[in-house]
Design a protein around this motif. Structure first.
Motif, mmCIF file in Angstrom:
data_model
loop_
_atom_site.group_PDB
_atom_site.id
_atom_site.type_symbol
_atom_site.label_atom_id
_atom_site.label_comp_id
_atom_site.label_asym_id
_atom_site.label_seq_id
_atom_site.Cartn_x
_atom_site.Cartn_y
_atom_site.Cartn_z
ATOM 1 N N PRO A 96 44.646 54.608 44.188
ATOM 2 C CA PRO A 96 45.571 54.021 43.205
ATOM 3 C C PRO A 96 46.497 52.977 43.816
ATOM 4 N N TYR A 97 46.826 51.985 43.040
ATOM 5 C CA TYR A 97 47.742 50.904 43.416
ATOM 6 C C TYR A 97 47.249 50.112 44.627
ATOM 7 N N ALA A 98 45.930 50.091 44.822
ATOM 8 C CA ALA A 98 45.373 49.395 45.983
ATOM 9 C C ALA A 98 45.584 47.890 45.911
ATOM 10 N N ARG A 99 45.773 47.354 44.705
ATOM 11 C CA ARG A 99 45.980 45.902 44.582
ATOM 12 C C ARG A 99 47.371 45.489 45.016
ATOM 13 N N ASN A 100 48.296 46.430 45.106
ATOM 14 C CA ASN A 100 49.643 46.138 45.613
ATOM 15 C C ASN A 100 49.690 46.475 47.093
ATOM 16 N N MET A 227 36.303 45.965 41.832
ATOM 17 C CA MET A 227 36.964 46.624 40.712
ATOM 18 C C MET A 227 36.899 45.756 39.464
ATOM 19 N N ILE A 228 36.716 46.421 38.321
ATOM 20 C CA ILE A 228 36.812 45.743 37.039
ATOM 21 C C ILE A 228 37.883 46.452 36.226
ATOM 22 N N LEU A 234 35.482 38.748 35.424
ATOM 23 C CA LEU A 234 34.019 38.846 35.411
ATOM 24 C C LEU A 234 33.427 37.999 34.295
ATOM 25 N N THR A 235 34.067 38.014 33.129
ATOM 26 C CA THR A 235 33.588 37.214 32.000
ATOM 27 C C THR A 235 33.622 35.723 32.324
ATOM 28 N N LEU A 236 34.725 35.266 32.929
ATOM 29 C CA LEU A 236 34.831 33.859 33.316
ATOM 30 C C LEU A 236 33.783 33.497 34.367
ATOM 31 N N ALA A 237 33.536 34.410 35.299
ATOM 32 C CA ALA A 237 32.550 34.148 36.346
ATOM 33 C C ALA A 237 31.147 34.019 35.763
ATOM 34 N N VAL A 238 30.799 34.912 34.839
ATOM 35 C CA VAL A 238 29.484 34.849 34.202
ATOM 36 C C VAL A 238 29.326 33.543 33.431
ATOM 37 N N LYS A 239 30.355 33.148 32.708
ATOM 38 C CA LYS A 239 30.313 31.892 31.952
ATOM 39 C C LYS A 239 30.110 30.703 32.888
ATOM 40 N N THR A 240 30.823 30.700 34.013
ATOM 41 C CA THR A 240 30.702 29.620 34.982
ATOM 42 C C THR A 240 29.301 29.552 35.562
ATOM 43 N N LEU A 241 28.723 30.707 35.894
ATOM 44 C CA LEU A 241 27.380 30.744 36.469
ATOM 45 C C LEU A 241 26.334 30.251 35.466
ATOM 46 N N HIS A 242 26.503 30.604 34.192
ATOM 47 C CA HIS A 242 25.587 30.095 33.158
ATOM 48 C C HIS A 242 25.675 28.571 33.073
ATOM 49 N N SER A 254 32.094 48.263 42.198
ATOM 50 C CA SER A 254 32.326 49.571 42.803
ATOM 51 C C SER A 254 33.117 50.503 41.892
ATOM 52 N N HIS A 255 34.217 49.994 41.319
ATOM 53 C CA HIS A 255 35.124 50.835 40.543
ATOM 54 C C HIS A 255 35.295 50.280 39.125
ATOM 55 N N GLY A 256 34.928 51.075 38.136
ATOM 56 C CA GLY A 256 35.207 50.713 36.754
ATOM 57 C C GLY A 256 36.514 51.330 36.339
#
Length: 264
Positions: A96-100, A227-228, A234-242, A254-256
C-alpha cells in the motif's frame, strides 16, 4: 527447518480466497480469524487458535478499502506478537501507498516509509511483497524484505499466448517503467518502446501521450506496467499505439488496484 504444525496462516478481509488457496496448496489449515467493526468504525479482531511459538504468515493485500485492510494487517501482526508468535511474516502482494515513495514536491509525504515504520513497530519480522512500484522501498525497512517479480509469469505468458510474439515490441506507458520493460525485452530478444505522458496541470485540455523511443508500426505491442488504477494511462497508451500503427496490443499488469469498471 519446520516441524509439524509450525506454520500458521492467517488472513483478514482483503483476499480470503487467496489465503485459502495458499493454505490448500501447503496443506495447512487457515487459523480462524474474526474481523468485526464497531459502530464508530474501529476494527476488532479475534484470533481463535493459539499461535505461541509458531511461524505465522499473515496474507493481506491492502486494496479497496485500503486503510481498513492496512489497519487489519497491523492489528493482526500486533495480536500475534503479543501472543508470543515465534516469527511473523507479512505477505503483502500489493504494497500500500507504494506510489508515495519519494518527496517529489514541497511538503509531500513519503507515505510508503510511514507504512514500513508501522509494520515494523507492530511487530513484523519479515515482509514478502511483489513488484514494488519502486525497489528503493525495500530500503525503508530494517527487517528482511523479499520483493518477488512477476517477470517470469509475463515471459511465459508471452511465449505461450501472444501470436507472432517474435515480431513484437515491449512498451512502457511511462518513463518510470523503462527498467522493467527493458529487462523483459532483453529476455525475449525484442526491441522496446517508451511512451511519455504529457499531463495538463491547468485542467484546460486532455492529457496527451507521445512515443519517445521505438517504432511500433506493423508490430505486436506488449504493454507492461506494474499497476492499473483508473485505467486512464493505459487507455491513452493503447490509443497512441493504434495511431502509430501497431498490429495488435496486449497489456500485462502486475496489480489490478482499481474498482471496476476502469476501461471504456
Amino acid at each position: 527447518m519446520y516441524h509439524n504444525n509450525s506454520i500458521r496462516i492467517l488472513t483478514g478481509n482483503s483476499h480470503p480466497e487467496l489465503a485459502q488457496a495458499v493454505a490448500e496448496r501447503l496443506n495447512v489449515p487457515l487459523v480462524p480469524v474474526t474481523v468485526k467493526k464497531f459502530s464508530n468504525g474501529e476494527t476488532s479482531i479475534t484470533i481463535s487458535e493459539s499461535v505461541r511459538d509458531e511461524d505465522v504468515f499473515i496474507i493481506q493485500s491492502p486494496t479497496q478499502p485500503v486503510d481498513d485492510h492496512l489497519m487489519e494487517l497491523l492489528i493482526l501482526i500486533s495480536a500475534c506478537k503479543t501472543a508470543s508468535a515465534r516469527r511473523i511474516t507479512a505477505v503483502i502482494p500489493c504494497f500500500p501507498y507504494a506510489r508515495n515513495d519519494k518527496k517529489d514536491t514541497s511538503r509531500a509525504p513519503i507515505t510508503a516509509k510511514l507504512v514500513a515504520n508501522m509494520l515494523t513497530v507492530a511487530g513484523c519480522d519479515h515482509v514478502v511483497t511483489m513488484d514494488l512500484h519502486a525497489s528503493q522501498i525495500q530500503g525503508f525497512f530494517d527487517i528482511p524484505v523479499d520483493n518477488l517479480w512477476s517477470e517470469p509469469l509475463f515471459l511465459r505468458y508471452v511465449r505461450r499466448n501472444v501470436k507472432d510474439w517474435e515480431d513484437a515490441i515491449v512498451v512502457s506507458p511511462d518513463a518510470g517503467g523503462a527498467k522493467r520493460v527493458t529487462a523483459i525485452a532483453d529476455k525475449l530478444g525484442l526491441e522496446f518502446a517508451l511512451i511519455n505522458r504529457k499531463r495538463d496541470t491547468n485542467g484546460k485540455s486532455q492529457d496527451k501521450m507521445e512515443l519517445l523511443v521505438g517504432d511500433v508500426e506493423g508490430k505486436v505491442a506488449i504493454l507492461v506496467d506494474d499497476m492499473i488504477d483508473t485505467g486512464h494511462t493505459l487507455t491513452l497508451a493503447v490509443k497512441t499505439l493504434h495511431e502509430k500503427g501497431a498490429k495488435s496490443i496486449h497489456a500485462l499488469i502486475s496489480h489490478g488496484a482499481s474498482l471496476p469498471p476502469v476501461l471504456p
